[in-house]
Write an enzyme that holds these catalytic residues in place. Structure first.
Site, PDB file in Angstrom:
ATOM      1  CG  HIS A   1    -105.680  71.774 -28.688  1.00 40.03           C
ATOM      2  ND1 HIS A   1    -104.487  71.345 -28.931  1.00 40.03           N
ATOM      3  CD2 HIS A   1    -105.924  72.406 -28.287  1.00 40.03           C
ATOM      4  CE1 HIS A   1    -104.179  71.672 -28.104  1.00 40.03           C
ATOM      5  NE2 HIS A   1    -105.537  72.690 -26.866  1.00 40.03           N
TER       6      HIS A   1
ATOM      7  CG  HIS B   1    -105.748  70.799 -22.439  1.00 39.33           C
ATOM      8  ND1 HIS B   1    -105.809  69.530 -23.368  1.00 39.33           N
ATOM      9  CD2 HIS B   1    -105.233  71.557 -22.474  1.00 39.33           C
ATOM     10  CE1 HIS B   1    -105.247  70.361 -24.156  1.00 39.33           C
ATOM     11  NE2 HIS B   1    -105.365  71.416 -23.633  1.00 39.33           N
TER      12      HIS B   1
ATOM     13  CG  HIS C   1    -102.280  79.542 -26.524  1.00 39.22           C
ATOM     14  ND1 HIS C   1    -101.669  78.530 -27.136  1.00 39.22           N
ATOM     15  CD2 HIS C   1    -102.916  78.708 -25.663  1.00 39.22           C
ATOM     16  CE1 HIS C   1    -102.252  77.472 -27.048  1.00 39.22           C
ATOM     17  NE2 HIS C   1    -102.673  77.356 -26.247  1.00 39.22           N
TER      18      HIS C   1
ATOM     19  CD  GLU D   1    -102.067  73.817 -25.795  1.00 41.56           C
ATOM     20  OE1 GLU D   1    -101.916  73.140 -25.442  1.00 41.56           O
ATOM     21  OE2 GLU D   1    -101.801  74.005 -27.264  1.00 41.56           O
TER      22      GLU D   1
HETATM   23  C1  DHB Z   1    -108.003  77.892 -25.720  1.00 40.96           C
HETATM   24  C2  DHB Z   1    -106.415  77.526 -26.295  1.00 40.96           C
HETATM   25  C3  DHB Z   1    -105.862  75.533 -25.946  1.00 40.96           C
HETATM   26  O1  DHB Z   1    -104.684  75.412 -25.788  1.00 40.96           O
HETATM   27  C4  DHB Z   1    -106.981  75.549 -25.158  1.00 40.96           C
HETATM   28  O2  DHB Z   1    -106.239  73.853 -24.106  1.00 40.96           O
HETATM   29  C5  DHB Z   1    -107.951  76.049 -23.982  1.00 40.96           C
HETATM   30  C6  DHB Z   1    -108.790  76.808 -24.209  1.00 40.96           C
HETATM   31  C7  DHB Z   1    -108.388  79.359 -25.987  1.00 40.96           C
HETATM   32  O3  DHB Z   1    -106.543  80.200 -26.768  1.00 40.96           O
HETATM   33  O4  DHB Z   1    -109.655  79.439 -25.782  1.00 40.96           O
HETATM   34 FE    FE Z   2    -104.592  73.469 -25.348  1.00 39.13          FE
END
Ligand code: DHB
Ligand code: FE
Length: 287
Positions: free
Chosen positions: A12, A59, A193, A240
């Site tokens: 997302h 968030h 991530h 997540e």
């Molecule tokens: C990114 C990934 C995310 O899950 C998020 O909430 C905000 C930014 C990213 O990889 O830039």
């Molecule tokens: Fe996110």
């Protein structure tokens, strides 16, 4: 009765919203990501769900670190997006289904879960980007929505097992709803991530592919992980994955995965898209 006809999991990342606004779907950087969606849209067009129940993590738009519920369920007639500071345009508003929301809330509370109940709620990029990817016609949403949040921001986070059980309770609630509705369930975020700290930019393809396999055929394996395991293996925002686990919990029929895509990177993230079909399994006859 309402039926869960299938599910979708997707990353997302807010930059997707920027790429949509700038019409970059064919740009070489973005093409491999956006190419994952035509089969999803064909499926949606064929199945035509009435409602999308969306497991995601807020968030900081509706909740913040001062007050952070473990689980939250929207029960509003309408949900608005707002500027989160990512530099992406805000989408139009989304129709809710308060009657279905309250049915889900009543049933999960009876099942001993304690969600916060939101009669007003803003939805953030983790809700709006997947909706834009599913329904690209600007501001046209052919489904009503039920937002369900899972804390993956402020530790302590719920365990994967708890999220799976919560998803199961939500699934049972949906399938005990007396109206003939077709429901699609979503889990948004991930996969691996980490946006900050020493391991910023961390991605773990091997773990991601393991998760994509288990989420179809052996979701219980994901419930054996601890939150700490997921942070270690998928990064601090890779947690997540909890939303995927809850989504999978909601599908109790025979689950198949007709389409998937995995692509590194989009922004800082290993992007993964999976489509699921959920076919009811007839209840076993009593002996
Ligand atoms: C990114 C990934 C995310 O899950 C998020 O909430 C905000 C930014 C990213 O990889 O830039
Ligand atoms: Fe996110």
């Amino acid at each position: 009765m309402a039926r869960i006809v299938g599910g979708l999991t997707t990353s997302h990342i807010p930059a997707i919203g920027r790429a949509i606004a700038d019409k970059k779907q064919q740009d070489p950087y973005w093409k491999p990501f956006f190419d994952a969606f035509p089969p999803v849209r064909e499926w949606l067009d064929k199945v035509k769900p009435d409602v999308a129940v969306i497991f995601y993590n807020d968030h900081g738009l509706t909740y913040f670190l001062d007050k952070m519920p473990t689980f939250g369920i929207g029960a509003a007639p309408e949900y608005h997006h707002a500027d989160e500071g990512w530099g992406i345009p805000t989408t139009g508003s989304f129709k809710g289904d308060p009657k279905l929301s309250w049915h889900i809330i009543e049933n999960v509370v009876a099942d001993e879960f304690d969600p916060i109940m939101n009669q007003e709620m803003l939805v953030d990029h983790a809700f709006t980007i997947p909706m834009q990817l599913m329904y690209p016609a600007e501001g046209v949403w052919p489904v009503r929505t039920v937002p369900i949040t899972i804390n993956s921001v402020q530790h302590p986070l719920p365990t994967p097992k708890r999220c799976f059980d919560f998803g199961r309770a939500v699934g049972r609630a949906i399938e005990s709803y007396p109206e003939d509705l077709k429901v699609v369930v979503l889990g948004t975020g991930g996969l691996s991530h980490q946006l900050d700290g020493e391991r910023a930019g961390f991605i773990n393809k091997e773990f991601d592919l393991w998760c994509m396999d288990k989420v179809v055929n052996d979701p219980e394996a994901l419930t054996k992980l601890s939150v700490r395991d997921i942070v270690e293996k998928a990064g601090s925002q890779g947690v997540e994955l909890l939303t995927w686990i809850a989504m999978r919990g909601a599908m109790t029929g025979r689950v198949t995965n007709p389409h998937k895509s995995y692509h590194i990177p989009i922004s800082n993230t290993a992007s993964a898209v999976m489509l699921f079909e959920n076919t009811p399994v007839p209840a076993a006859k009593a002996a």
